[in-house]
Design a protein around this motif. Structure first.
Motif, PDB file in Angstrom:
ATOM      1  N   GLY A 192      40.948   1.844  -5.449  1.00 31.72           N
ATOM      2  CA  GLY A 192      41.715   0.975  -4.566  1.00 31.72           C
ATOM      3  C   GLY A 192      41.509  -0.489  -4.895  1.00 31.72           C
ATOM      4  O   GLY A 192      42.459  -1.278  -4.908  1.00 31.72           O
ATOM      5  N   ARG A 193      40.271  -0.872  -5.170  1.00 32.39           N
ATOM      6  CA  ARG A 193      39.992  -2.273  -5.506  1.00 32.39           C
ATOM      7  C   ARG A 193      40.627  -2.647  -6.842  1.00 32.39           C
ATOM      8  O   ARG A 193      41.135  -3.764  -6.998  1.00 32.39           O
ATOM      9  CB  ARG A 193      38.485  -2.494  -5.547  1.00 32.39           C
ATOM     10  N   LEU A 194      40.592  -1.721  -7.796  1.00 37.63           N
ATOM     11  CA  LEU A 194      41.211  -1.994  -9.096  1.00 37.63           C
ATOM     12  C   LEU A 194      42.714  -2.199  -8.946  1.00 37.63           C
ATOM     13  O   LEU A 194      43.291  -3.128  -9.532  1.00 37.63           O
ATOM     14  CB  LEU A 194      40.916  -0.841 -10.049  1.00 37.63           C
ATOM     15  N   ILE A 195      43.360  -1.337  -8.156  1.00 39.24           N
ATOM     16  CA  ILE A 195      44.803  -1.448  -7.955  1.00 39.24           C
ATOM     17  C   ILE A 195      45.150  -2.766  -7.273  1.00 39.24           C
ATOM     18  O   ILE A 195      46.092  -3.464  -7.663  1.00 39.24           O
ATOM     19  CB  ILE A 195      45.316  -0.253  -7.131  1.00 39.24           C
ATOM     20  N   GLU A 196      44.386  -3.124  -6.246  1.00 38.21           N
ATOM     21  CA  GLU A 196      44.627  -4.388  -5.553  1.00 38.21           C
ATOM     22  C   GLU A 196      44.493  -5.560  -6.518  1.00 38.21           C
ATOM     23  O   GLU A 196      45.283  -6.509  -6.493  1.00 38.21           O
ATOM     24  CB  GLU A 196      43.643  -4.545  -4.394  1.00 38.21           C
ATOM     25  N   GLY A 197      43.481  -5.501  -7.385  1.00 39.56           N
ATOM     26  CA  GLY A 197      43.272  -6.587  -8.337  1.00 39.56           C
ATOM     27  C   GLY A 197      44.412  -6.731  -9.319  1.00 39.56           C
ATOM     28  O   GLY A 197      44.888  -7.839  -9.593  1.00 39.56           O
ATOM     29  N   VAL A 198      44.857  -5.598  -9.861  1.00 41.96           N
ATOM     30  CA  VAL A 198      45.956  -5.630 -10.842  1.00 41.96           C
ATOM     31  C   VAL A 198      47.235  -6.157 -10.195  1.00 41.96           C
ATOM     32  O   VAL A 198      47.917  -7.032 -10.753  1.00 41.96           O
ATOM     33  CB  VAL A 198      46.171  -4.225 -11.439  1.00 41.96           C
ATOM     34  N   ILE A 199      47.576  -5.625  -9.029  1.00 41.95           N
ATOM     35  CA  ILE A 199      48.805  -6.059  -8.365  1.00 41.95           C
ATOM     36  C   ILE A 199      48.696  -7.523  -7.949  1.00 41.95           C
ATOM     37  O   ILE A 199      49.675  -8.284  -8.016  1.00 41.95           O
ATOM     38  CB  ILE A 199      49.102  -5.155  -7.152  1.00 41.95           C
ATOM     39  N   GLY A 200      47.503  -7.954  -7.513  1.00 44.48           N
ATOM     40  CA  GLY A 200      47.324  -9.354  -7.157  1.00 44.48           C
ATOM     41  C   GLY A 200      47.573 -10.274  -8.334  1.00 44.48           C
ATOM     42  O   GLY A 200      48.246 -11.309  -8.208  1.00 44.48           O
ATOM     43  N   ILE A 201      47.053  -9.908  -9.502  1.00 47.80           N
ATOM     44  CA  ILE A 201      47.273 -10.718 -10.701  1.00 47.80           C
ATOM     45  C   ILE A 201      48.747 -10.736 -11.084  1.00 47.80           C
ATOM     46  O   ILE A 201      49.304 -11.772 -11.461  1.00 47.80           O
ATOM     47  CB  ILE A 201      46.408 -10.174 -11.860  1.00 47.80           C
ATOM     48  N   VAL A 202      49.397  -9.566 -10.981  1.00 42.21           N
ATOM     49  CA  VAL A 202      50.831  -9.491 -11.307  1.00 42.21           C
ATOM     50  C   VAL A 202      51.646 -10.399 -10.381  1.00 42.21           C
ATOM     51  O   VAL A 202      52.531 -11.140 -10.832  1.00 42.21           O
ATOM     52  CB  VAL A 202      51.324  -8.035 -11.212  1.00 42.21           C
ATOM     53  N   LEU A 203      51.355 -10.368  -9.086  1.00 40.90           N
ATOM     54  CA  LEU A 203      52.087 -11.203  -8.137  1.00 40.90           C
ATOM     55  C   LEU A 203      51.849 -12.687  -8.407  1.00 40.90           C
ATOM     56  O   LEU A 203      52.775 -13.503  -8.318  1.00 40.90           O
ATOM     57  CB  LEU A 203      51.682 -10.856  -6.707  1.00 40.90           C
ATOM     58  N   MET A 204      50.614 -13.050  -8.737  1.00 38.16           N
ATOM     59  CA  MET A 204      50.316 -14.440  -9.078  1.00 38.16           C
ATOM     60  C   MET A 204      51.097 -14.871 -10.325  1.00 38.16           C
ATOM     61  O   MET A 204      51.663 -15.969 -10.384  1.00 38.16           O
ATOM     62  CB  MET A 204      48.813 -14.597  -9.325  1.00 38.16           C
ATOM     63  N   PHE A 205      51.139 -13.993 -11.314  1.00 38.38           N
ATOM     64  CA  PHE A 205      51.874 -14.298 -12.546  1.00 38.38           C
ATOM     65  C   PHE A 205      53.366 -14.470 -12.262  1.00 38.38           C
ATOM     66  O   PHE A 205      54.008 -15.405 -12.775  1.00 38.38           O
ATOM     67  CB  PHE A 205      51.654 -13.171 -13.562  1.00 38.38           C
ATOM     68  N   LEU A 206      53.934 -13.580 -11.447  1.00 40.78           N
ATOM     69  CA  LEU A 206      55.353 -13.681 -11.109  1.00 40.78           C
ATOM     70  C   LEU A 206      55.638 -14.957 -10.329  1.00 40.78           C
ATOM     71  O   LEU A 206      56.706 -15.562 -10.488  1.00 40.78           O
ATOM     72  CB  LEU A 206      55.779 -12.464 -10.293  1.00 40.78           C
ATOM     73  N   ALA A 207      54.692 -15.390  -9.497  1.00 35.62           N
ATOM     74  CA  ALA A 207      54.874 -16.637  -8.755  1.00 35.62           C
ATOM     75  C   ALA A 207      54.930 -17.826  -9.709  1.00 35.62           C
ATOM     76  O   ALA A 207      55.772 -18.721  -9.560  1.00 35.62           O
ATOM     77  CB  ALA A 207      53.736 -16.818  -7.746  1.00 35.62           C
ATOM     78  N   VAL A 208      54.044 -17.842 -10.692  1.00 33.87           N
ATOM     79  CA  VAL A 208      54.047 -18.929 -11.679  1.00 33.87           C
ATOM     80  C   VAL A 208      55.339 -18.918 -12.488  1.00 33.87           C
ATOM     81  O   VAL A 208      55.948 -19.972 -12.746  1.00 33.87           O
ATOM     82  CB  VAL A 208      52.824 -18.809 -12.601  1.00 33.87           C
ATOM     83  N   MET A 209      55.779 -17.734 -12.889  1.00 32.09           N
ATOM     84  CA  MET A 209      57.033 -17.639 -13.635  1.00 32.09           C
ATOM     85  C   MET A 209      58.213 -18.119 -12.800  1.00 32.09           C
ATOM     86  O   MET A 209      59.135 -18.764 -13.313  1.00 32.09           O
ATOM     87  CB  MET A 209      57.258 -16.192 -14.078  1.00 32.09           C
ATOM     88  N   LEU A 210      58.202 -17.814 -11.516  1.00 30.94           N
ATOM     89  CA  LEU A 210      59.276 -18.253 -10.635  1.00 30.94           C
ATOM     90  C   LEU A 210      59.293 -19.770 -10.529  1.00 30.94           C
ATOM     91  O   LEU A 210      60.364 -20.386 -10.512  1.00 30.94           O
ATOM     92  CB  LEU A 210      59.109 -17.627  -9.246  1.00 30.94           C
ATOM     93  N   LEU A 211      58.127 -20.384 -10.458  1.00 30.14           N
ATOM     94  CA  LEU A 211      58.052 -21.848 -10.374  1.00 30.14           C
ATOM     95  C   LEU A 211      58.605 -22.509 -11.634  1.00 30.14           C
ATOM     96  O   LEU A 211      59.072 -23.654 -11.584  1.00 30.14           O
ATOM     97  CB  LEU A 211      56.609 -22.287 -10.157  1.00 30.14           C
ATOM     98  N   MET A 212      58.575 -21.809 -12.742  1.00 30.42           N
ATOM     99  CA  MET A 212      59.061 -22.365 -14.006  1.00 30.42           C
ATOM    100  C   MET A 212      60.556 -22.144 -14.194  1.00 30.42           C
ATOM    101  O   MET A 212      61.136 -22.668 -15.146  1.00 30.42           O
ATOM    102  CB  MET A 212      58.310 -21.716 -15.169  1.00 30.42           C
ATOM    103  N   GLU A 213      61.193 -21.391 -13.293  1.00 29.61           N
ATOM    104  CA  GLU A 213      62.618 -21.099 -13.432  1.00 29.61           C
ATOM    105  C   GLU A 213      63.451 -22.317 -13.080  1.00 29.61           C
ATOM    106  O   GLU A 213      63.049 -23.186 -12.294  1.00 29.61           O
ATOM    107  CB  GLU A 213      63.018 -19.936 -12.508  1.00 29.61           C
ATOM    108  N   SER A 214      64.634 -22.357 -13.659  1.00 29.67           N
ATOM    109  CA  SER A 214      65.605 -23.392 -13.309  1.00 29.67           C
ATOM    110  C   SER A 214      66.916 -22.721 -12.920  1.00 29.67           C
ATOM    111  O   SER A 214      67.141 -21.547 -13.243  1.00 29.67           O
ATOM    112  CB  SER A 214      65.839 -24.342 -14.486  1.00 29.67           C
ATOM    113  N   ALA A 215      67.778 -23.469 -12.264  1.00 25.68           N
ATOM    114  CA  ALA A 215      69.032 -22.899 -11.768  1.00 25.68           C
ATOM    115  C   ALA A 215      69.962 -22.499 -12.888  1.00 25.68           C
ATOM    116  O   ALA A 215      70.807 -21.630 -12.729  1.00 25.68           O
ATOM    117  CB  ALA A 215      69.728 -23.873 -10.824  1.00 25.68           C
ATOM    118  N   VAL A 216      69.869 -23.168 -14.016  1.00 28.59           N
ATOM    119  CA  VAL A 216      70.767 -22.870 -15.141  1.00 28.59           C
ATOM    120  C   VAL A 216      69.959 -22.509 -16.360  1.00 28.59           C
ATOM    121  O   VAL A 216      68.813 -22.866 -16.481  1.00 28.59           O
ATOM    122  CB  VAL A 216      71.684 -24.070 -15.441  1.00 28.59           C
TER     123      VAL A 216
END
Length: 216
Positions: A192-216
């Protein structure tokens, strides 16, 4: 095309997996919330409001910050659960999986859990999808390509949007059910802790990628 968009890995899938591994009903509620977010985006596209969002840098940036911030929040919660171990489930969010014993009158308790305990997970799915600023861009760039010349825009957009929503209704609940079944074999605290850690890292990575997105 709609099926490919829906099954593409992203924040929606990560949130469904995290909640479904904790509870089947929580995963299904999250899946329904995501589909509600899809419905919102399709309604905005049909109303023409999505075009305003795409053309306004201020609105796009504001929604992007909200979406990224929420993903960071969910990722932080997952990483915190990884560090401290299995998280206790608050009574207000407890999701009952068991069937009440005969004659115990447990139907009310199950109904209350369905009305209040699932609401946070439903909201998680909705916000995760609705706060994604790339969704309006995708709908506005994709939908017109499938609308015949001279066809009424709004009815055709709604019809095409229905295909996307149906794909979401088929995919995300299926993922939730499969993850919940797999969760029975990953019930140890260490897993359970391993799964939480992996998903937490994935969500953090997706958040950073979203911040780098532009409208066009």
């Amino acid at each position: 095309m709609a099926a490919g968009i829906i099954v593409m890995p992203g924040a929606d899938l990560a949130v469904v997996l995290r909640n479904a591994l904790a509870s089947r009903r929580a995963g299904l509620a999250t899946a329904v919330g995501i589909v509600c977010g899809l419905a919102l985006h399709t309604a905005l596209a049909a109303a023409g409001l999505a075009a305003l969002l795409v053309t306004s840098d201020l609105l796009f940036t504001a929604l992007k910050l909200v979406g990224a911030g929420y993903l960071l929040y969910l990722g932080g919660k997952a990483l915190a659960a990884c560090v401290r171990g299995p998280r206790p489930v608050p009574p207000s969010q407890a999701v009952r999986e068991e069937t009440p014993p005969p004659g115990a009158g447990g139907g009310t308790a199950t109904m209350v859990a369905g009305k209040t305990g699932l609401r946070p997970f439903l909201l998680q799915g909705f916000i995760t999808n609705a706060a994604n600023p790339k969704a309006p861009v995708l709908f506005l760039s994709l939908m017109p390509q499938f609308i015949p010349r001279g066809a009424p825009f709004v009815p055709m957009t709604l019809s095409l949007s229905a295909i996307v929503i149906v794909c979401g209704l088929l995919w995300f609940p299926s993922v939730a059910m499969a993850a919940a079944s797999a969760g029975r074999f990953l019930a140890s605290p260490r897993a359970g802790r391993l799964i939480e850690g992996v998903i937490g890292i994935v969500l953090m990575f997706l958040a950073v990628m979203l911040l780098m997105e532009s409208a066009v």
